[in-house]
Design an enzyme around this catalytic site. Structure first.
Site, short mmCIF file in Angstrom:
data_model
loop_
_atom_site.label_atom_id
_atom_site.label_comp_id
_atom_site.label_asym_id
_atom_site.label_seq_id
_atom_site.Cartn_x
_atom_site.Cartn_y
_atom_site.Cartn_z
N HIS A 61 0.79 -1.05 -0.19
CA HIS A 61 -0.09 -0.04 -0.03
C HIS A 61 0.83 1.07 0.24
O HIS A 61 0.33 2.33 -0.38
CB HIS A 61 -0.96 0.23 1.30
CG HIS A 61 -1.98 -1.00 1.14
ND1 HIS A 61 -2.91 -1.00 0.10
CD2 HIS A 61 -2.37 -1.89 2.04
CE1 HIS A 61 -3.65 -2.27 0.40
NE2 HIS A 61 -3.38 -2.55 1.55
N ASP A 102 -3.13 -10.55 -2.42
CA ASP A 102 -3.83 -10.11 -1.02
C ASP A 102 -5.32 -9.51 -1.19
O ASP A 102 -5.90 -9.32 -2.30
CB ASP A 102 -2.82 -8.69 -0.45
CG ASP A 102 -3.02 -8.16 0.68
OD1 ASP A 102 -2.27 -8.50 1.57
OD2 ASP A 102 -4.09 -7.41 0.93
N HIS A 134 -6.62 -7.05 -0.07
CA HIS A 134 -6.64 -5.60 -0.64
C HIS A 134 -5.94 -5.34 -1.84
O HIS A 134 -4.89 -5.87 -2.09
CB HIS A 134 -5.91 -4.76 0.58
CG HIS A 134 -6.67 -4.98 2.08
ND1 HIS A 134 -6.15 -5.81 2.81
CD2 HIS A 134 -8.01 -4.51 2.39
CE1 HIS A 134 -6.87 -5.85 4.12
NE2 HIS A 134 -8.07 -5.01 3.75
N ASP A 156 -4.49 -12.65 3.60
CA ASP A 156 -5.96 -12.15 4.36
C ASP A 156 -7.20 -12.50 3.50
O ASP A 156 -8.29 -12.00 3.67
CB ASP A 156 -5.87 -10.61 4.57
CG ASP A 156 -5.26 -9.69 3.86
OD1 ASP A 156 -4.69 -10.33 2.36
OD2 ASP A 156 -4.64 -8.66 3.96
#
Length: 306
Positions: A125, A162, A164, A243
């Protein structure tokens, strides 16, 4: 032997009691690898600190200086509501980015067939000049830049599974024709991006909440694999976030260990065909400790088995 690149300093970053991105994540991974009798088949390598020149390929010096100025000697300093620096954060972040540089060197110089970086804080990120989403330096982008600049690779691929979207990796690597990035992520979901790729080298597959192994495998088979075969990368990087596991309440996807094993086998196949086996896998998310340990073990078992 698969290189397992890590450092005790990565345990010193602490964003507070109850924060999901906690030091215990790395302990859970090591414990599961030992319990699964995988750890003894790995080559453990100590991560060095990343160099300023290596960081500067991805992050402008003013950003690195800003992080240094923000680093607290006691307590925490909040970069955003989710992301905080503690006294050990900056050193952990330097080791995390340095781990990926070291992994690139080991794999590019045939000192290891592939590598897994057991590091924190995560990185995908982090944008070129912004810390967010638990991330400070974009570890995988630092590694990609090192592979391109130092080893003169002409084609490098990044795959990101991931839960995200890896917005920082996309922001940094967009429009570079030497890089192909493919990803899946839950959408709409933090960081609320990725549905409109930033560049022609970015190929994202947003998945709806509730999607599971079937949808994930269709994305890999129908989008990732054709693009990877067409691109023929010389080195493969994996933003390995776990995740999206169904037991991880940070997201709402439904992957299980066999899905991570399956996608890793496909990535090993791509790497064997085009990259002389060269894979650098980098830990991103994964916050349910049991699911994280089991998923990483499934991932590394495939890497170490070849």
């Amino acid at each position: 032997m698969t290189a397992y690149v890590t450092h005790p300093d990565c345990l010193q970053h602490n964003m507070g009691v109850g924060h999901p991105e906690c030091p215990e994540r790395l302990t859970a991974i090591r414990d599961q690898l030992m319990a699964s009798q995988i750890f003894d088949s790995l080559q453990e390598v100590e991560a060095p600190e990343v160099g300023y020149e290596q960081l500067a390929r991805v992050h402008p010096p003013r950003y690195v200086e800003y992080l240094e100025a923000c680093a607290p000697s006691v307590g925490t300093f909040r970069m955003d509501p989710d992301t905080a620096m503690s006294p050990g954060t900056l050193q952990a972040a330097r080791r995390a980015a340095g781990a990926v540089v070291k992994a690139v060197e080991l794999v590019a110089e045939d000192k290891a067939p592939n590598a897994f970086c057991a590091i924190r804080p995560p990185g995908h990120h982090a944008e070129s000049d912004k810390a967010m989403g638990f991330c400070f330096f974009n570890n995988i982008a630092v590694g990609v830049a090192h592979a391109l600049a130092h080893y003169k690779f002409e084609r490098v691929a990044v795959v990101d599974f991931d839960v995200h979207h890896g917005n920082g990796t996309e922001e940094i690597l967009r429009d570079d024709p030497r890089v192909l990035m493919v990803s899946i992520f839950q959408h709409p979901f933090y960081p609320y991006s990725g549905d409109e790729p930033m560049g022609p080298n970015m190929h994202n597959v947003p998945l709806k909440a509730g999607s599971g192994g079937r949808e994930f495998r269709e994305a890999v088979e129908n989008v990732w694999l054709p693009l990877l075969h067409e691109f023929q990368p010389q080195m493969l990087f994996i933003s390995a976030g776990f995740d999206a596991h169904r037991e991880d309440d940070m997201g709402s996807l439904g992957l299980i260990e066999s899905d991570y094993e399956w996608v890793t086998r496909h990535m090993v196949g791509i790497a064997d065909q085009y990259c002389a086996g060269r894979i650098v896998s980098v830990l991103e998310g994964g916050y349910d400790l049991s699911a994280l340990g089991r998923s990483v073990a499934a991932h590394i078992r495939v890497l170490s088995d070849g």
